[in-house]
Motif scaffolding. Structure first.
Motif, PDB file in Angstrom:
ATOM      1  N   GLY A 110     -25.013  37.366  11.351  1.00 53.83           N
ATOM      2  CA  GLY A 110     -24.014  36.315  11.446  1.00 53.83           C
ATOM      3  C   GLY A 110     -23.141  36.409  12.679  1.00 53.83           C
ATOM      4  O   GLY A 110     -22.138  35.702  12.785  1.00 53.83           O
ATOM      5  N   GLY A 111     -23.511  37.269  13.616  1.00 48.53           N
ATOM      6  CA  GLY A 111     -22.747  37.422  14.846  1.00 48.53           C
ATOM      7  C   GLY A 111     -23.230  36.469  15.915  1.00 48.53           C
ATOM      8  O   GLY A 111     -24.275  35.817  15.769  1.00 48.53           O
ATOM      9  N   ARG A 112     -22.462  36.390  16.998  1.00 51.05           N
ATOM     10  CA  ARG A 112     -22.834  35.509  18.098  1.00 51.05           C
ATOM     11  C   ARG A 112     -22.677  36.165  19.461  1.00 51.05           C
ATOM     12  O   ARG A 112     -23.096  35.595  20.459  1.00 51.05           O
ATOM     13  N   ARG A 113     -22.072  37.331  19.523  1.00 48.29           N
ATOM     14  CA  ARG A 113     -21.819  37.942  20.830  1.00 48.29           C
ATOM     15  C   ARG A 113     -22.333  39.370  20.885  1.00 48.29           C
ATOM     16  O   ARG A 113     -22.090  40.179  19.998  1.00 48.29           O
ATOM     17  N   VAL A 114     -23.040  39.663  21.980  1.00 51.69           N
ATOM     18  CA  VAL A 114     -23.500  41.009  22.315  1.00 51.69           C
ATOM     19  C   VAL A 114     -22.984  41.293  23.719  1.00 51.69           C
ATOM     20  O   VAL A 114     -23.063  40.441  24.601  1.00 51.69           O
ATOM     21  N   TYR A 115     -22.462  42.484  23.921  1.00 50.28           N
ATOM     22  CA  TYR A 115     -22.036  42.880  25.259  1.00 50.28           C
ATOM     23  C   TYR A 115     -22.369  44.344  25.470  1.00 50.28           C
ATOM     24  O   TYR A 115     -22.596  45.092  24.531  1.00 50.28           O
ATOM     25  N   TRP A 116     -22.439  44.723  26.736  1.00 48.59           N
ATOM     26  CA  TRP A 116     -22.720  46.109  27.090  1.00 48.59           C
ATOM     27  C   TRP A 116     -22.211  46.369  28.490  1.00 48.59           C
ATOM     28  O   TRP A 116     -21.752  45.465  29.173  1.00 48.59           O
ATOM     29  N   GLN A 117     -22.299  47.611  28.894  1.00 42.48           N
ATOM     30  CA  GLN A 117     -21.896  47.998  30.239  1.00 42.48           C
ATOM     31  C   GLN A 117     -22.959  48.905  30.842  1.00 42.48           C
ATOM     32  O   GLN A 117     -23.744  49.521  30.122  1.00 42.48           O
ATOM     33  N   THR A 118     -22.967  48.945  32.137  1.00 43.87           N
ATOM     34  CA  THR A 118     -23.827  49.878  32.854  1.00 43.87           C
ATOM     35  C   THR A 118     -23.098  50.273  34.136  1.00 43.87           C
ATOM     36  O   THR A 118     -22.123  49.624  34.533  1.00 43.87           O
ATOM     37  N   HIS A 119     -23.571  51.291  34.761  1.00 43.79           N
ATOM     38  CA  HIS A 119     -22.952  51.735  36.002  1.00 43.79           C
ATOM     39  C   HIS A 119     -23.316  50.765  37.127  1.00 43.79           C
ATOM     40  O   HIS A 119     -24.431  50.238  37.169  1.00 43.79           O
ATOM     41  N   THR A 120     -22.393  50.572  38.040  1.00 43.97           N
ATOM     42  CA  THR A 120     -22.628  49.639  39.147  1.00 43.97           C
ATOM     43  C   THR A 120     -23.825  50.031  39.992  1.00 43.97           C
ATOM     44  O   THR A 120     -24.454  49.175  40.609  1.00 43.97           O
ATOM     45  N   THR A 121     -24.172  51.317  40.020  1.00 44.68           N
ATOM     46  CA  THR A 121     -25.291  51.780  40.843  1.00 44.68           C
ATOM     47  C   THR A 121     -26.645  51.648  40.142  1.00 44.68           C
ATOM     48  O   THR A 121     -27.676  51.936  40.752  1.00 44.68           O
ATOM     49  N   ASN A 122     -26.665  51.210  38.896  1.00 43.51           N
ATOM     50  CA  ASN A 122     -27.906  51.119  38.130  1.00 43.51           C
ATOM     51  C   ASN A 122     -28.601  49.790  38.443  1.00 43.51           C
ATOM     52  O   ASN A 122     -28.674  48.892  37.612  1.00 43.51           O
ATOM     53  N   ALA A 123     -29.127  49.687  39.665  1.00 41.86           N
ATOM     54  CA  ALA A 123     -29.695  48.434  40.156  1.00 41.86           C
ATOM     55  C   ALA A 123     -30.881  47.944  39.332  1.00 41.86           C
ATOM     56  O   ALA A 123     -31.013  46.744  39.078  1.00 41.86           O
TER      57      ALA A 123
END
Length: 154
Positions: A118-131
Motif C-alpha cells: 500500500g506504499g507509493r514511495r521508495v528512496y535510497w542513497q548512494t555515494h556520489t562516486t558510485n558512477a
C-alpha cells in the motif's frame, strides 16, 4: 526468459548471502579492521525473519540456486504521507553479474513489494562516486537533489 529470479531470502540462504553482504560492506569500506561487528550482521539477518520488524530482504538466484544479488529494504512512517514509505537500504550484485539486469530486477521487486504494502514511495542513497550504480538508478528513479548528513551520537 531471465536466467535468474528474484525471491524473498530464506533462512537456509545465510551461507550464500554472507559473501554478498560482505562484498557490499567492503565496497563501502567496512572490512578488515573496519568490518561490522558480527552481532550487527547476525541481528540484521534475524530481522529478515521477524514478523515484527519492518526490515525485508530479497535475493536474485540463478537456475543453479546461486545467489547473484541482494536487496534490503524497510518500511517507515512519514510526516508527509499516510501510507508507508520504503527506504531501500542495501543493494549489491556479484561483480561478475553486473550489467545483466540483476540490480534493476531487485529494485523493481522492491517497487512491487511497496505497491503490495500500500506504499507509493521508495528512496535510497548512494555515494556520489558510485558512477555505475548511478547510471542504473538514473533510469529507475529521479535524484531529488537532497544532500544526506549523518552523525553518530556517542
Amino acid at each position: 526468459m531471465m536466467p535468474w529470479r528474484v525471491r524473498p531470502v530464506a533462512r537456509d540462504d545465510r551461507a550464500a548471502w554472507q559473501p554478498l553482504w560482505d562484498g557490499y560492506n567492503a565496497f563501502y569500506g567496512r572490512s578488515g579492521d573496519t568490518a561490522l561487528p558480527a552481532v550487527v550482521t547476525d541481528s540484521t539477518w534475524a530481522r529478515f525473519f521477524d514478523a515484527y520488524e519492518p526490515v525485508h530482504a530479497l535475493v536474485a538466484e540463478d537456475a543453479d540456486g546461486r545467489l547473484l544479488g541482494l536487496v534490503h529494504y524497510l518500511f517507515h512512517r512519514s510526516t508527509t504521507r499516510i501510507e508507508p514509505t520504503c527506504y531501500l537500504q542495501d543493494l549489491f550484485t556479484a561483480p561478475e553479474t553486473r550489467g545483466r539486469g540483476v540490480g534493476r530486477a531487485l529494485i523493481e521487486a522492491v517497487y512491487a513489494a511497496v505497491r503490495d504494502a500500500g506504499g507509493r514511495r521508495v528512496y535510497w542513497q548512494t555515494h556520489t562516486t558510485n558512477a555505475a550504480a548511478r547510471s542504473l538508478y538514473d533510469g529507475l528513479a529521479r535524484h531529488d537533489g537532497f544532500i544526506v548528513y549523518g552523525h553518530d551520537v556517542a
